[in-house]
Scaffold this motif. Structure first.
Motif, PDB file in Angstrom:
ATOM      1  N   ASP A  10       1.924  -4.944  -2.610  1.00 37.18           N
ATOM      2  CA  ASP A  10       1.252  -4.812  -3.897  1.00 37.18           C
ATOM      3  C   ASP A  10       0.275  -3.653  -3.834  1.00 37.18           C
ATOM      4  O   ASP A  10      -0.248  -3.315  -2.779  1.00 37.18           O
ATOM      5  N   ARG A  11      -0.018  -3.058  -5.018  1.00 32.16           N
ATOM      6  CA  ARG A  11      -0.807  -1.829  -5.031  1.00 32.16           C
ATOM      7  C   ARG A  11      -1.917  -1.922  -6.053  1.00 32.16           C
ATOM      8  O   ARG A  11      -1.788  -2.594  -7.070  1.00 32.16           O
ATOM      9  N   GLU A  12      -2.960  -1.221  -5.773  1.00 30.87           N
ATOM     10  CA  GLU A  12      -4.073  -1.144  -6.686  1.00 30.87           C
ATOM     11  C   GLU A  12      -3.913   0.102  -7.547  1.00 30.87           C
ATOM     12  O   GLU A  12      -3.494   1.144  -7.067  1.00 30.87           O
ATOM     13  N   PRO A  13      -4.227   0.045  -8.858  1.00 36.19           N
ATOM     14  CA  PRO A  13      -4.030   1.221  -9.686  1.00 36.19           C
ATOM     15  C   PRO A  13      -5.001   2.339  -9.364  1.00 36.19           C
ATOM     16  O   PRO A  13      -6.157   2.114  -9.091  1.00 36.19           O
ATOM     17  N   VAL A  29       2.565   1.478 -11.525  1.00 36.40           N
ATOM     18  CA  VAL A  29       1.344   2.164 -11.103  1.00 36.40           C
ATOM     19  C   VAL A  29       1.584   2.953  -9.822  1.00 36.40           C
ATOM     20  O   VAL A  29       2.241   2.497  -8.899  1.00 36.40           O
ATOM     21  N   ASN A  30       1.041   4.170  -9.774  1.00 38.58           N
ATOM     22  CA  ASN A  30       1.119   4.966  -8.555  1.00 38.58           C
ATOM     23  C   ASN A  30       0.350   4.292  -7.429  1.00 38.58           C
ATOM     24  O   ASN A  30      -0.635   3.602  -7.655  1.00 38.58           O
ATOM     25  N   ALA A  31       0.798   4.479  -6.218  1.00 39.97           N
ATOM     26  CA  ALA A  31       0.122   3.877  -5.063  1.00 39.97           C
ATOM     27  C   ALA A  31      -1.245   4.523  -4.859  1.00 39.97           C
ATOM     28  O   ALA A  31      -1.416   5.716  -5.035  1.00 39.97           O
ATOM     29  N   LEU A  32      -2.207   3.675  -4.486  1.00 38.19           N
ATOM     30  CA  LEU A  32      -3.529   4.183  -4.142  1.00 38.19           C
ATOM     31  C   LEU A  32      -3.490   4.637  -2.686  1.00 38.19           C
ATOM     32  O   LEU A  32      -2.520   4.420  -1.968  1.00 38.19           O
ATOM     33  N   VAL A  33      -4.524   5.278  -2.239  1.00 42.35           N
ATOM     34  CA  VAL A  33      -4.557   5.756  -0.861  1.00 42.35           C
ATOM     35  C   VAL A  33      -4.368   4.597   0.095  1.00 42.35           C
ATOM     36  O   VAL A  33      -4.682   3.449  -0.190  1.00 42.35           O
ATOM     37  N   ALA A  34      -3.853   4.895   1.268  1.00 33.89           N
ATOM     38  CA  ALA A  34      -3.451   3.847   2.203  1.00 33.89           C
ATOM     39  C   ALA A  34      -4.601   2.937   2.593  1.00 33.89           C
ATOM     40  O   ALA A  34      -4.405   1.763   2.883  1.00 33.89           O
ATOM     41  N   ASP A 124       3.676  -3.908 -11.859  1.00 33.97           N
ATOM     42  CA  ASP A 124       3.444  -4.940 -10.850  1.00 33.97           C
ATOM     43  C   ASP A 124       2.070  -4.861 -10.201  1.00 33.97           C
ATOM     44  O   ASP A 124       1.786  -5.587  -9.256  1.00 33.97           O
ATOM     45  N   ALA A 125       1.191  -4.015 -10.679  1.00 35.46           N
ATOM     46  CA  ALA A 125      -0.127  -3.858 -10.056  1.00 35.46           C
ATOM     47  C   ALA A 125      -1.174  -4.657 -10.818  1.00 35.46           C
ATOM     48  O   ALA A 125      -2.009  -4.106 -11.525  1.00 35.46           O
ATOM     49  N   PHE A 126      -1.114  -5.969 -10.677  1.00 34.75           N
ATOM     50  CA  PHE A 126      -2.008  -6.848 -11.414  1.00 34.75           C
ATOM     51  C   PHE A 126      -3.325  -7.011 -10.662  1.00 34.75           C
ATOM     52  O   PHE A 126      -3.658  -8.093 -10.159  1.00 34.75           O
ATOM     53  N   VAL A 127      -4.072  -5.914 -10.574  1.00 37.37           N
ATOM     54  CA  VAL A 127      -5.322  -5.889  -9.833  1.00 37.37           C
ATOM     55  C   VAL A 127      -6.312  -4.992 -10.565  1.00 37.37           C
ATOM     56  O   VAL A 127      -5.979  -4.341 -11.557  1.00 37.37           O
ATOM     57  N   ASN A 207       9.225 -14.253 -12.924  1.00 39.23           N
ATOM     58  CA  ASN A 207       9.513 -13.301 -11.855  1.00 39.23           C
ATOM     59  C   ASN A 207       8.311 -12.456 -11.464  1.00 39.23           C
ATOM     60  O   ASN A 207       8.432 -11.542 -10.643  1.00 39.23           O
ATOM     61  N   GLN A 208       7.140 -12.719 -12.031  1.00 39.26           N
ATOM     62  CA  GLN A 208       5.956 -11.909 -11.742  1.00 39.26           C
ATOM     63  C   GLN A 208       5.097 -12.559 -10.664  1.00 39.26           C
ATOM     64  O   GLN A 208       4.981 -13.784 -10.613  1.00 39.26           O
ATOM     65  N   SER A 209       4.487 -11.717  -9.851  1.00 39.90           N
ATOM     66  CA  SER A 209       3.621 -12.188  -8.772  1.00 39.90           C
ATOM     67  C   SER A 209       2.172 -11.895  -9.137  1.00 39.90           C
ATOM     68  O   SER A 209       1.700 -10.773  -9.023  1.00 39.90           O
TER      69      SER A 209
END
Length: 445
Positions: A10-13, A29-34, A124-127, A207-209
């Motif tokens: 999962d990723r943060e926006p 959403v694009n991936a945030l820095v690692a 999918d970035a529900f954060v 189907n959503q997490s």
């Protein structure tokens, strides 16, 4: 107050100009820095339900699995929480509308956006944004100039709520980075989109997490992801008379501030936000009242009014706050949630040192505004009191021992017939909107 919910997939926006940077293709959403992938935040869900009148959303409380207020997947789902899955619960005034009535809501819903992002395929970035990325909407708007904003009532609208009606982070400079809830529904009442005006079962599609208490027990009436507007009408409709004030009441399970409104839509029309917005109901601004669920008043002391012999304690809220500026529909009235939140910390908020954590007892800044009752002396030790989430005080935080009652005016020129009442709670701490619907018959005097 709720469990962790996702792994490193999962990723943060990523944010640009304080808004989520989202791609238009598939809405991912694009991936945030690692570095941020090392953070495992927990989602937060508010949870609350309509109790007077009894909503369609509570129709499962007649099933054996919910007998006596219990629930098959957790103890006392929507009652005052004092019990367990085997023996049942202390239902009190909430008992006629328990079951899963408090499990219907919309998530990922920001002001100035066209849709809640749970409705966008591929998202999918529900954060939110650090330092509290587990809170949906924390410093995050789920749209931008090119994504998910064009169809909003006012695209990319900034907060319109007068400061007097804020319920959290009261000392923040409006619009600043530490004004971390500025994109969430209550900051522009009524403007945030919803998935359904009567709520969505479990607050997500199957189907959503999404974390928090995004759960729903499948019954013959509904399953995870179903729309409340598609529930069958109640057999026993509440009867009201045009031109009179009537009692309505709701109650929180997990309290995340904000405010609420009641609206009507003719039962023979499609139950949409557009229909409900045509008939928002006006409050009697002198009648907001806290009503205890049973005769027990946890935390009572010498300043507590006596409990009447023929009922439970009813305590008028001192100086209740109502808002009719910056609202949608324009000029409609909304009521502020009178129960102040108790944070476990103020990380990322105004004056974090006033509530350093890890509990709501760590400093005076944990209580977000003064409690409405004089006998509230902070959070309880919740053993035996049915506390949920971060716990509660006598009249504060996750207050599960009563109802918030109001009297609303049924318009005198309303035609006789069947209607559906929608209760809508716009949260401030999270990008969530809770909703229930009840069936009403309006007669003309």
């Amino acid at each position: 107050p709720t469990p962790t919910f996702f792994s490193t997939k999962d990723r943060e926006p990523k944010l640009q100009n304080n808004e989520a940077d989202m791609t238009s293709s598939m809405g991912v959403v694009n991936a945030l820095v690692a570095a941020t992938l090392l953070v495992v935040p927990s989602s937060v869900s508010a949870h609350g339900g309509l109790f007077i009148p009894t909503p369609r959303n509570a129709m499962d409380n007649v099933l054996p699995e919910f007998a006596g207020g219990k629930a098959p997947n957790q103890g006392c789902t929507c009652t005052n929480g004092n019990g367990d899955t085997k023996t049942g619960c202390d239902r009190g005034l909430r008992g006629k509308a328990d079951g899963q009535s408090c499990m219907w809501w919309s998530q990922g819903c920001s002001i100035g956006c066209e849709k809640c992002v749970t409705e966008i395929p591929g998202f999918d970035a529900f954060v939110g944004k650090p330092p509290q990325g587990g809170k949906l909407g924390f410093r995050t708007r789920y749209c931008n100039a090119t994504f998910n904003s064009a169809g909003a009532p006012m695209p990319l609208l900034n907060a319109t709520l007068p400061r007097k009606a804020w319920t959290l982070n009261m000392g923040a400079v409006e619009g600043s980075e530490e004004d971390s809830y500025r994109f969430n529904p209550w900051r522009a009442p009524g403007y945030a989109p919803v998935v359904d005006p009567c709520g969505q079962a479990g607050g997500k599609y199957k189907n959503q997490s999404i974390g928090g208490d995004s759960i729903f027990y499948t019954t013959p009436f509904a399953t995870m992801g179903d729309f409340g507007s598609n529930l069958p009408p109640s057999v026993n409709k509440t009867k009201w008379v045009a031109g009179t004030y009537v009692e309505v009441a709701w109650g929180p399970l997990y309290n995340h501030g904000g405010g609420y409104q009641y609206r009507l839509c003719p039962a023979d029309e499609a139950l949409t936000e557009e229909c409900f917005r045509r008939t928002p109901l006006e409050f009697d601004r002198t009648k907001q009242t806290m009503v205890w669920n049973t005769k027990a008043v946890p935390g009572a002391d010498g300043t507590t009014p006596p409990v009447p012999k023929d009922g439970t304690l009813r305590f008028p809220v001192p100086n209740p706050v109502f808002v009719d500026e910056g609202t949608w529909p324009q000029g409609s009235t909304w009521a502020r949630d009178p129960i102040p939140r108790i944070n476990d910390n103020n990380l990322g908020l105004y004056d974090p040192s006033s509530c350093p954590g890890p509990t709501g007892r760590s400093g005076p800044g944990c209580l977000q505004f003064p409690s409405p009752c004089a006998w509230d002396h902070g959070m309880f030790n919740c053993t035996g009191l049915g506390c949920h989430g971060n716990g509660m005080g006598a009249c504060s935080s996750d207050w599960v021992v009563g109802l918030i009652s109001d009297r609303v005016l049924i318009p005198k020129d309303l035609k006789a017939g069947d209607y559906v009442l929608s209760w809508r709670w716009d949260c401030e701490e999270t990008a969530q909107v809770w909703a229930n619907c009840a069936d009403i018959t309006v007669n003309v005097a």
